[in-house]
Motif scaffolding. Sequence first.
Motif, short mmCIF file in Angstrom:
data_model
loop_
_atom_site.label_atom_id
_atom_site.label_comp_id
_atom_site.label_asym_id
_atom_site.label_seq_id
_atom_site.Cartn_x
_atom_site.Cartn_y
_atom_site.Cartn_z
N HIS A 97 -3.91 9.67 -4.41
CA HIS A 97 -2.79 9.52 -3.49
C HIS A 97 -2.49 8.09 -3.06
N TRP A 98 -3.47 7.20 -3.22
CA TRP A 98 -3.30 5.83 -2.71
C TRP A 98 -3.17 4.81 -3.84
N LYS A 99 -2.22 3.90 -3.65
CA LYS A 99 -2.06 2.80 -4.63
C LYS A 99 -1.94 1.49 -3.88
N LEU A 100 -2.49 0.43 -4.47
CA LEU A 100 -2.35 -0.90 -3.88
C LEU A 100 -1.83 -1.87 -4.94
N ASN A 101 -0.64 -2.44 -4.67
CA ASN A 101 -0.07 -3.42 -5.59
C ASN A 101 -0.06 -4.79 -4.91
N THR A 102 -0.50 -5.79 -5.64
CA THR A 102 -0.62 -7.13 -5.07
C THR A 102 -0.02 -8.17 -6.01
N GLN A 103 0.74 -9.09 -5.46
CA GLN A 103 1.20 -10.24 -6.23
C GLN A 103 0.87 -11.50 -5.46
N LEU A 104 0.41 -12.51 -6.20
CA LEU A 104 0.09 -13.78 -5.56
C LEU A 104 0.57 -14.91 -6.45
N ALA A 105 1.21 -15.91 -5.85
CA ALA A 105 1.65 -17.07 -6.61
C ALA A 105 1.17 -18.33 -5.93
N LEU A 106 0.57 -19.22 -6.70
CA LEU A 106 0.20 -20.54 -6.20
C LEU A 106 1.04 -21.56 -6.95
N LEU A 107 1.61 -22.48 -6.21
CA LEU A 107 2.58 -23.39 -6.83
C LEU A 107 2.31 -24.82 -6.40
N ARG A 163 -2.32 -4.03 -10.07
CA ARG A 163 -1.90 -2.65 -9.73
C ARG A 163 -3.14 -1.76 -9.75
N TRP A 164 -3.46 -1.23 -8.59
CA TRP A 164 -4.72 -0.49 -8.46
C TRP A 164 -4.44 0.92 -7.92
N ALA A 165 -4.75 1.92 -8.70
CA ALA A 165 -4.64 3.31 -8.24
C ALA A 165 -5.98 3.68 -7.61
N ILE A 166 -6.07 3.48 -6.29
CA ILE A 166 -7.34 3.65 -5.57
C ILE A 166 -7.83 5.09 -5.67
N SER A 167 -6.92 6.03 -5.47
CA SER A 167 -7.26 7.44 -5.61
C SER A 167 -6.01 8.16 -6.09
N VAL A 224 -6.62 2.95 -14.06
CA VAL A 224 -6.93 2.76 -12.64
C VAL A 224 -6.52 1.37 -12.14
N TRP A 225 -6.94 0.35 -12.88
CA TRP A 225 -6.67 -1.00 -12.39
C TRP A 225 -6.14 -1.88 -13.50
N GLU A 226 -4.93 -2.42 -13.25
CA GLU A 226 -4.31 -3.34 -14.19
C GLU A 226 -4.21 -4.71 -13.55
N LEU A 227 -4.60 -5.74 -14.28
CA LEU A 227 -4.59 -7.10 -13.73
C LEU A 227 -3.96 -8.07 -14.73
N ASN A 228 -2.92 -8.77 -14.29
CA ASN A 228 -2.27 -9.77 -15.14
C ASN A 228 -2.36 -11.13 -14.46
N THR A 229 -2.71 -12.14 -15.21
CA THR A 229 -2.82 -13.48 -14.63
C THR A 229 -2.23 -14.51 -15.60
N LEU A 277 0.87 -1.18 0.00
CA LEU A 277 0.00 0.00 0.00
C LEU A 277 0.90 1.23 0.00
N ASN A 278 0.62 2.14 -0.92
CA ASN A 278 1.48 3.31 -1.09
C ASN A 278 0.65 4.60 -1.02
N TYR A 279 1.22 5.59 -0.33
CA TYR A 279 0.55 6.89 -0.23
C TYR A 279 1.53 7.98 -0.66
N GLN A 280 1.09 8.86 -1.57
CA GLN A 280 1.94 9.97 -2.03
C GLN A 280 1.13 11.24 -1.99
N ASN A 281 1.70 12.30 -1.41
CA ASN A 281 0.97 13.56 -1.38
C ASN A 281 1.93 14.71 -1.22
#
Lengths: 131, 256
Positions: free
Chosen positions: B238-248, B232-236, B189-194, A30-34
């Motif tokens: 100022h806020w970003k949420l990046n997530t990676q998940l691997a199942l093996l 990769r999700w640009a929530i607003s 806003v939201w990029e998803l790769n699978t 989670l990243n915050y920039q301002n």
Amino acid sequence: MQAELLGMAMQDLTGRTGAFAPKYSGNLELNYQNEVGQGYWLDASINLRFVDEQYLEQDLDPIAKQASYEKTNARIAISSPEDTWQVALLAKNITDEQTFSQANDVPVISYAHRFLTERGREYHLQLSYRF
Amino acid sequence: MSHPNDIVLGASVLIPDLVGTSLGIGADFEQDQTAYSVFASGNWRFSSDWQLNLGLRYQKEEKEVTNKQTNKQTIYTLFSDFTPEPVRQFAEVAAPSITASLSGAYANDLATDRDESHLSPSISLQCWGCENTMVFANASIGYKGGGFDGSGLNSSQGSVIDPDSGFEYEDEKATAFELGFKSEVIESVWELNTTLFLTDYDDLQVSEFNGNAFVVANAAETRVQGLEMESRWAISEHWKLNTQLALLDFEYQSYE
């Protein structure tokens, strides 16, 4: 034990998993920039890495099994206008998880193992300046 | 590459009667390796939404190797200052048989070579037909060359290579399939790769601990399959949420 000492112990791992193969692993950041003040930027992030249990040796020795774990890192940074300077404070492995990256049998002495530990909690202060 | 190896580490621990004595066997392993490879690929955009990619790699590897574990020069004894004289004399005489029986390493002088070549094809199909999404499917075959074990623990005697000594190991073959997509689910806003993947290994090279050292062997047929996801999700602003998940899922299909 004699057979093991002489290097003649055999294994059939059919149907078993391998070493360094956690069933799940992942990362959340989670990243915050301002902008704070006139042209100053705040950049903060928190990161959680999670890894399922895994064997650290090819022979799947249960002694050398790393349990599942979560590690948290955080970073907060302030940059001046035009990015002339930046101060960053980093904290790695905040919960001080004790984990191993590798394990080896110790030759000749049965059941003895050597483990490589990963880093515990760390704090870093980074200062950068552009001339 | 040339390196001496201590094989019997602290034999004095195991043989309490040999006070202050350590026995060792050294090995001189040298390898000359030459590798060549050529790669060619072609892309064919056969419609506005579809592209076919073909690749072909040719590789050739030559390895020449010598391994010397010679009695007189490399089986050695180390003593402490206080080691009694009779113990020294006994250890000097018994060193070759003790090291051989403990480590399985005998005196030898080996020279051999291997030469292998492989053709590795790949094919991939991409489609941009879905909205903001690229869907792809890949298939490829690849090889990892074989080689020789330089751990210095060779059970061969004289100049004849013992086929069970693990001195030479064979190439590994991987057949891989992938199916996936890269999508901009919400523009900017939201990029998803699978990606779903499945790889079958024939003669997987595994590092085995044989009680004294690590040697490489072709142990197994193995299937590795799983899923990788990245978001990769640009929530607003100022806020970003990046997530990676691997199942093996790693499974030895057969292990020899």
